[in-house]
Design a protein around this motif. Structure first.
Motif, PDB file in Angstrom:
ATOM      1  N   GLU A   1     -53.824-120.925 -35.299  1.00  8.61           N
ATOM      2  CA  GLU A   1     -53.425-121.338 -33.957  1.00  8.61           C
ATOM      3  C   GLU A   1     -53.323-120.132 -33.027  1.00  8.61           C
ATOM      4  O   GLU A   1     -53.325-120.275 -31.805  1.00  8.61           O
ATOM      5  CB  GLU A   1     -52.096-122.086 -34.017  1.00  8.61           C
ATOM      6  N   GLY A   2     -53.302-118.940 -33.630  1.00 11.47           N
ATOM      7  CA  GLY A   2     -53.251-117.714 -32.836  1.00 11.47           C
ATOM      8  C   GLY A   2     -54.445-117.565 -31.903  1.00 11.47           C
ATOM      9  O   GLY A   2     -54.344-116.897 -30.880  1.00 11.47           O
ATOM     10  N   VAL A   3     -55.575-118.199 -32.236  1.00 18.26           N
ATOM     11  CA  VAL A   3     -56.753-118.115 -31.365  1.00 18.26           C
ATOM     12  C   VAL A   3     -56.459-118.795 -30.026  1.00 18.26           C
ATOM     13  O   VAL A   3     -56.720-118.227 -28.958  1.00 18.26           O
ATOM     14  CB  VAL A   3     -57.987-118.748 -32.046  1.00 18.26           C
ATOM     15  N   GLU A   4     -55.909-119.985 -30.081  1.00 19.58           N
ATOM     16  CA  GLU A   4     -55.558-120.698 -28.837  1.00 19.58           C
ATOM     17  C   GLU A   4     -54.549-119.880 -28.032  1.00 19.58           C
ATOM     18  O   GLU A   4     -54.684-119.719 -26.819  1.00 19.58           O
ATOM     19  CB  GLU A   4     -54.977-122.084 -29.175  1.00 19.58           C
ATOM     20  N   TRP A   5     -53.556-119.336 -28.720  1.00 14.38           N
ATOM     21  CA  TRP A   5     -52.523-118.557 -28.037  1.00 14.38           C
ATOM     22  C   TRP A   5     -53.109-117.324 -27.359  1.00 14.38           C
ATOM     23  O   TRP A   5     -52.758-116.991 -26.227  1.00 14.38           O
ATOM     24  CB  TRP A   5     -51.445-118.102 -29.026  1.00 14.38           C
ATOM     25  N   ALA A   6     -53.976-116.621 -28.086  1.00 13.12           N
ATOM     26  CA  ALA A   6     -54.546-115.388 -27.560  1.00 13.12           C
ATOM     27  C   ALA A   6     -55.429-115.676 -26.341  1.00 13.12           C
ATOM     28  O   ALA A   6     -55.396-114.940 -25.351  1.00 13.12           O
ATOM     29  CB  ALA A   6     -55.354-114.683 -28.656  1.00 13.12           C
TER      30      ALA A   6
ATOM     31  N   ALA B   1     -44.800-115.435 -24.264  1.00 17.60           N
ATOM     32  CA  ALA B   1     -44.455-116.481 -25.227  1.00 17.60           C
ATOM     33  C   ALA B   1     -43.607-117.565 -24.553  1.00 17.60           C
ATOM     34  O   ALA B   1     -43.849-118.763 -24.732  1.00 17.60           O
ATOM     35  CB  ALA B   1     -43.713-115.879 -26.410  1.00 17.60           C
ATOM     36  N   ALA B   2     -42.629-117.153 -23.750  1.00 18.09           N
ATOM     37  CA  ALA B   2     -41.720-118.111 -23.113  1.00 18.09           C
ATOM     38  C   ALA B   2     -42.470-119.057 -22.169  1.00 18.09           C
ATOM     39  O   ALA B   2     -42.136-120.234 -22.051  1.00 18.09           O
ATOM     40  CB  ALA B   2     -40.624-117.361 -22.344  1.00 18.09           C
ATOM     41  N   TRP B   3     -43.508-118.547 -21.505  1.00 13.67           N
ATOM     42  CA  TRP B   3     -44.279-119.349 -20.538  1.00 13.67           C
ATOM     43  C   TRP B   3     -44.841-120.627 -21.175  1.00 13.67           C
ATOM     44  O   TRP B   3     -44.935-121.668 -20.532  1.00 13.67           O
ATOM     45  CB  TRP B   3     -45.395-118.480 -19.955  1.00 13.67           C
ATOM     46  N   HIS B   4     -45.216-120.539 -22.460  1.00 16.75           N
ATOM     47  CA  HIS B   4     -45.733-121.732 -23.149  1.00 16.75           C
ATOM     48  C   HIS B   4     -44.880-122.105 -24.363  1.00 16.75           C
ATOM     49  O   HIS B   4     -45.346-122.817 -25.253  1.00 16.75           O
ATOM     50  CB  HIS B   4     -47.193-121.540 -23.582  1.00 16.75           C
ATOM     51  N   ASP B   5     -43.646-121.589 -24.375  1.00 14.71           N
ATOM     52  CA  ASP B   5     -42.697-121.974 -25.435  1.00 14.71           C
ATOM     53  C   ASP B   5     -43.260-121.683 -26.834  1.00 14.71           C
ATOM     54  O   ASP B   5     -43.256-122.557 -27.715  1.00 14.71           O
ATOM     55  CB  ASP B   5     -42.367-123.472 -25.283  1.00 14.71           C
ATOM     56  N   LEU B   6     -43.762-120.466 -27.026  1.00 18.05           N
ATOM     57  CA  LEU B   6     -44.344-120.071 -28.319  1.00 18.05           C
ATOM     58  C   LEU B   6     -43.387-119.128 -29.037  1.00 18.05           C
ATOM     59  O   LEU B   6     -42.586-118.449 -28.392  1.00 18.05           O
ATOM     60  CB  LEU B   6     -45.686-119.348 -28.081  1.00 18.05           C
ATOM     61  N   PRO B   7     -43.474-119.032 -30.372  1.00 17.69           N
ATOM     62  CA  PRO B   7     -42.629-118.084 -31.109  1.00 17.69           C
ATOM     63  C   PRO B   7     -43.027-116.647 -30.746  1.00 17.69           C
ATOM     64  O   PRO B   7     -44.172-116.243 -30.994  1.00 17.69           O
ATOM     65  CB  PRO B   7     -42.929-118.382 -32.580  1.00 17.69           C
ATOM     66  N   PRO B   8     -42.122-115.858 -30.132  1.00 21.66           N
ATOM     67  CA  PRO B   8     -42.502-114.539 -29.586  1.00 21.66           C
ATOM     68  C   PRO B   8     -43.018-113.558 -30.642  1.00 21.66           C
ATOM     69  O   PRO B   8     -43.983-112.825 -30.373  1.00 21.66           O
ATOM     70  CB  PRO B   8     -41.218-114.010 -28.933  1.00 21.66           C
ATOM     71  N   ALA B   9     -42.429-113.563 -31.839  1.00 27.18           N
ATOM     72  CA  ALA B   9     -42.850-112.562 -32.839  1.00 27.18           C
ATOM     73  C   ALA B   9     -44.293-112.812 -33.277  1.00 27.18           C
ATOM     74  O   ALA B   9     -45.083-111.878 -33.439  1.00 27.18           O
ATOM     75  CB  ALA B   9     -41.927-112.608 -34.052  1.00 27.18           C
ATOM     76  N   TYR B  10     -44.624-114.091 -33.421  1.00 25.72           N
ATOM     77  CA  TYR B  10     -45.975-114.415 -33.880  1.00 25.72           C
ATOM     78  C   TYR B  10     -46.997-114.208 -32.758  1.00 25.72           C
ATOM     79  O   TYR B  10     -48.109-113.726 -32.992  1.00 25.72           O
ATOM     80  CB  TYR B  10     -46.003-115.850 -34.423  1.00 25.72           C
ATOM     81  N   LEU B  11     -46.604-114.519 -31.513  1.00 23.08           N
ATOM     82  CA  LEU B  11     -47.527-114.229 -30.405  1.00 23.08           C
ATOM     83  C   LEU B  11     -47.734-112.727 -30.293  1.00 23.08           C
ATOM     84  O   LEU B  11     -48.854-112.255 -30.052  1.00 23.08           O
ATOM     85  CB  LEU B  11     -47.023-114.799 -29.075  1.00 23.08           C
ATOM     86  N   ASN B  12     -46.661-111.964 -30.472  1.00 18.66           N
ATOM     87  CA  ASN B  12     -46.771-110.505 -30.394  1.00 18.66           C
ATOM     88  C   ASN B  12     -47.820-109.974 -31.378  1.00 18.66           C
ATOM     89  O   ASN B  12     -48.579-109.065 -31.056  1.00 18.66           O
ATOM     90  CB  ASN B  12     -45.416-109.861 -30.672  1.00 18.66           C
ATOM     91  N   LYS B  13     -47.864-110.601 -32.567  1.00 18.33           N
ATOM     92  CA  LYS B  13     -48.845-110.202 -33.579  1.00 18.33           C
ATOM     93  C   LYS B  13     -50.280-110.406 -33.055  1.00 18.33           C
ATOM     94  O   LYS B  13     -51.158-109.573 -33.247  1.00 18.33           O
ATOM     95  CB  LYS B  13     -48.620-111.077 -34.830  1.00 18.33           C
ATOM     96  N   GLN B  14     -50.498-111.532 -32.366  1.00 21.19           N
ATOM     97  CA  GLN B  14     -51.835-111.800 -31.816  1.00 21.19           C
ATOM     98  C   GLN B  14     -52.161-110.813 -30.701  1.00 21.19           C
ATOM     99  O   GLN B  14     -53.290-110.339 -30.577  1.00 21.19           O
ATOM    100  CB  GLN B  14     -51.934-113.232 -31.262  1.00 21.19           C
ATOM    101  N   LEU B  15     -51.150-110.506 -29.869  1.00 16.33           N
ATOM    102  CA  LEU B  15     -51.383-109.583 -28.752  1.00 16.33           C
ATOM    103  C   LEU B  15     -51.670-108.175 -29.283  1.00 16.33           C
ATOM    104  O   LEU B  15     -52.516-107.461 -28.725  1.00 16.33           O
ATOM    105  CB  LEU B  15     -50.164-109.580 -27.817  1.00 16.33           C
ATOM    106  N   GLN B  16     -51.010-107.786 -30.347  1.00 21.77           N
ATOM    107  CA  GLN B  16     -51.296-106.495 -30.963  1.00 21.77           C
ATOM    108  C   GLN B  16     -52.740-106.455 -31.484  1.00 21.77           C
ATOM    109  O   GLN B  16     -53.410-105.428 -31.389  1.00 21.77           O
ATOM    110  CB  GLN B  16     -50.320-106.213 -32.123  1.00 21.77           C
TER     111      GLN B  16
END
Lengths: 158, 158
Positions: free
Chosen positions: B3-8, B30-45
């Motif tokens: 699901e990280g693809v959609e998020w990224a 993450a907050a803008w779309h109510d996503l788990p911040p730690a996992y989104l951070n991993k995708q952004l990294q």
């Protein structure tokens, strides 16, 4: 994609080589390429549920193709093993949190889901355009003795 | 596909909307779309490692696009998040067990690996032909207020 896809594809070609009159047990198909029999059996059962193979129980039972390889596409086998779901599954995160807009703005499919779906369609089209009989022909060009070797080995095994 | 693809993908469009001069922390994205911040951070990294984003540390730090969206393809983002490996990985089971033939017969690529690779190439071509700027344009047609809403929300958050 699971390794079961490669196993299932080779097994269908091996079943064609073993001949239409012979049911081959999962354990024999597995032994031919040194694969774990229980896990290969799971893939063969999936092919049977998809109508690509039939499974006959009993001591002389086993798996058999239900139709010629020129009527089985790569897509048939991939869908049987991996399931019909798309690889990209849109969770509509655009509607979540403060970033979610008015409901009316979601009447059209998300541009991301649409583009990802188009790419997946291109993949499926390629797989659906290729039959296992084309694979068999190429494999026989590379290894002309393979069908005969398999049949002799199955005879020996009894 | 994760699901990280959609998020990224959404995050890149959101970063374009937030403007080139603003670094946005992972937690805000993450907050803008109510996503788990730690996992989104991993995708952004992962996007940063692929050179699509830069990451600035510190209290006014965050993520920023390194180039305009018309120079980022869907393929760039998918490869950054999912890795460059092919989905179908041939294990060369044809060479294993009693079914393995003489070494010379494996000079050519396995017909199954070749066909699976062709399909994956069709998928990659579609993804490489589509830029995130096309996605952004379609998203703005569906939700014309989205960029302005995002910027106002980021201003408010400070």
């Amino acid at each position: 994609m699971s390794e079961g896809v490669e196993w299932a594809l080779h097994s269908c070609v091996n079943l064609a080589w073993s001949g239409p009159d012979r049911a081959v047990p999962a354990a024999r198909l597995a032994a031919w390429h040194d694969l774990p029999p229980a896990y290969l059996n799971k893939q063969l059962q999936a092919l049977a549920r998809a109508g690509i193979l039939t499974s006959t129980p009993g001591p002389r039972g086993g798996f058999r193709l239900t139709r010629p390889l020129d009527r089985i596409t790569l897509m048939d086998v991939v869908a049987a093993v991996e399931g019909p779901e798309e690889a990209f599954r849109c969770a509509e995160i655009r509607q979540q949190g403060p970033g979610g807009g008015p409901a009316a703005s979601y009447a059209a499919e998300c541009a991301i889901a649409h583009a990802m779906g188009r790419a997946e369609l291109a993949w499926r089209r390629e797989l659906a355009a290729r039959t296992l009989d084309e694979i068999r022909q190429q494999a026989e060009q590379q290894a002309p003795g393979a069908p005969e070797r398999l049949r002799a080995w199955l005879e020996e095994a009894g």
